[in-house]
Design an enzyme around this catalytic site. Structure first.
Site, mmCIF file in Angstrom:
data_model
loop_
_atom_site.group_PDB
_atom_site.id
_atom_site.type_symbol
_atom_site.label_atom_id
_atom_site.label_comp_id
_atom_site.label_asym_id
_atom_site.label_seq_id
_atom_site.Cartn_x
_atom_site.Cartn_y
_atom_site.Cartn_z
ATOM 1 N N ASN A 13 0.877 -1.171 0.000
ATOM 2 C CA ASN A 13 0.000 0.000 0.000
ATOM 3 C C ASN A 13 0.916 1.223 0.000
ATOM 4 O O ASN A 13 1.470 1.574 1.030
ATOM 5 C CB ASN A 13 -0.895 -0.029 1.245
ATOM 6 N N LYS A 15 0.201 4.220 -0.294
ATOM 7 C CA LYS A 15 -0.439 5.422 0.244
ATOM 8 C C LYS A 15 -0.180 6.598 -0.719
ATOM 9 O O LYS A 15 -0.072 6.368 -1.926
ATOM 10 C CB LYS A 15 0.049 5.698 1.668
ATOM 11 N N HIS A 97 -9.599 1.423 4.613
ATOM 12 C CA HIS A 97 -8.327 1.601 5.307
ATOM 13 C C HIS A 97 -8.540 2.596 6.457
ATOM 14 O O HIS A 97 -9.297 3.557 6.316
ATOM 15 C CB HIS A 97 -7.252 2.109 4.339
ATOM 16 N N GLU A 99 -6.913 4.995 7.530
ATOM 17 C CA GLU A 99 -6.668 6.418 7.216
ATOM 18 C C GLU A 99 -7.871 7.026 6.509
ATOM 19 O O GLU A 99 -8.157 8.213 6.672
ATOM 20 C CB GLU A 99 -5.383 6.547 6.381
ATOM 21 N N GLU A 168 -5.694 -4.537 10.493
ATOM 22 C CA GLU A 168 -4.645 -3.548 10.721
ATOM 23 C C GLU A 168 -4.964 -2.765 11.992
ATOM 24 O O GLU A 168 -5.748 -1.799 11.953
ATOM 25 C CB GLU A 168 -4.568 -2.578 9.540
ATOM 26 N N GLY A 174 2.301 2.420 10.764
ATOM 27 C CA GLY A 174 3.290 3.477 10.602
ATOM 28 C C GLY A 174 3.961 3.902 11.901
ATOM 29 O O GLY A 174 4.650 4.911 11.941
ATOM 30 N N SER A 212 3.195 -2.030 10.420
ATOM 31 C CA SER A 212 4.635 -2.113 10.693
ATOM 32 C C SER A 212 5.228 -3.493 10.403
ATOM 33 O O SER A 212 6.087 -3.968 11.134
ATOM 34 C CB SER A 212 4.939 -1.676 12.137
HETATM 35 P P1 PGA Z 1 2.671 0.353 7.675
HETATM 36 O O1 PGA Z 1 1.226 0.590 7.036
HETATM 37 O O2 PGA Z 1 3.202 -0.964 7.138
HETATM 38 O O3 PGA Z 1 3.489 1.527 7.246
HETATM 39 O O4 PGA Z 1 2.483 0.292 9.152
HETATM 40 C C1 PGA Z 1 0.333 -0.475 6.803
HETATM 41 C C2 PGA Z 1 -0.929 0.078 6.173
HETATM 42 O O5 PGA Z 1 -1.393 1.156 6.573
HETATM 43 O O6 PGA Z 1 -1.507 -0.544 5.260
#
Ligand code: PGA
Length: 249
Positions: A13, A15, A97, A99, A168, A174, A212
């Protein structure tokens, strides 16, 4: 062993990251890779789908988007529908997601509508769920995830195994804090029970872990009985890290 019957996936992803120049190198590295096990996907910002379609060419990497409209077409300024994604080679779309739930106010009902529209347009939705830190600290993690899944019940009932889920935990995205393999496995088992209640076929749906994931922790996470790979944010922007995670499948 049930796990053998389920598709194992690693999906990147990106982003809101990238540029034509940066992506070119990343697509080239991905396209050259051969994964012995499992499936690999990459969800890129919408303007880069064409570049992805060309850059990935005939490789085994599946192209995806990070969102999709709940509508088929019409007066929805700024939205992109599943049939448009398909025209640019995308056959996966993230929906819900955290976000998008946080910054765009998406509700679980809208997420279910997006998943339905994706499937109707020939795009497989990756339905993302996960609790916040305060949910976890107050013992409400399962309740939150169950509530996020509930509006998808009918879709799961009719589609069964054709959906992909991603767990998640918001506190792990993140942040560098990964759920322990035991924490993740426990929630994956819970999600599998929930979706199986809606449809026995859904027992064999893929459930990915995200938050992460790095080359150093991927193998242990992916070896858990109910974890069918990962949804990878930050580490998907570095070809060597992403491909090391793919190889951990
Ligand atoms: P990350 O994000 O691996 O940077 O923690 C995962 C995601 O939001 O899909």
């Amino acid at each position: 062993m049930r796990k053998d019957r389920r598709h194992q996936w690693v999906i990147g992803n990106w982003k809101m990251n990238g540029s034509l120049a940066v992506n070119a190198a990343l697509f080239e590295a991905l396209a050259a890779h051969r994964s012995s096990r499992g499936r690999v996907g990459v969800c890129v910002p919408t303007p880069y789908l064409t570049q992805g379609q060309r850059g990935l060419g005939a490789s085994e990497i599946v192209l995806g988007a990070q969102d999709v409209s709940a509508h088929v077409d019409g007066a929805y300024t700024g939205q992109v529908c599943a049939s448009m994604l398909r025209e640019f080679g995308a056959t996966l779309a993230l929906v819900g997601h955290s976000e998008r739930r946080q910054y765009n106010g998406e509700t679980s009902i809208e997420v279910a509508a997006k998943a339905r529209a994706a499937l109707a347009g020939g795009v497989t939705p990756v339905i993302c769920v996960g609790e916040t830190l305060s949910d976890r600290e107050t013992g409400a993690a399962e309740k939150t995830v169950a509530a996020q899944l509930a509006p998808c019940a009918e879709l799961i009932r009719v589609t069964g195994v054709g959906l992909i889920f991603a767990y998640e935990p918001v506190w792990a995205i993140g942040t560098g804090k990964t759920a322990s393999p035991q924490q993740a496995e426990a929630m994956h088992a819970f999600i599998r029970d929930e979706i199986t209640r809606f449809s026995p076929d859904a027992r064999d749906a893929s459930i990915l872990y995200g938050g992460s994931v790095k080359p150093g922790n991927a193998r242990e996470l992916f070896s858990q009985p109910n974890i069918d790979g990962g949804l990878i944010g930050g580490a998907s922007l570095i070809a060597s890290d992403f491909l090391a995670i793919v190889d951990a499948l």
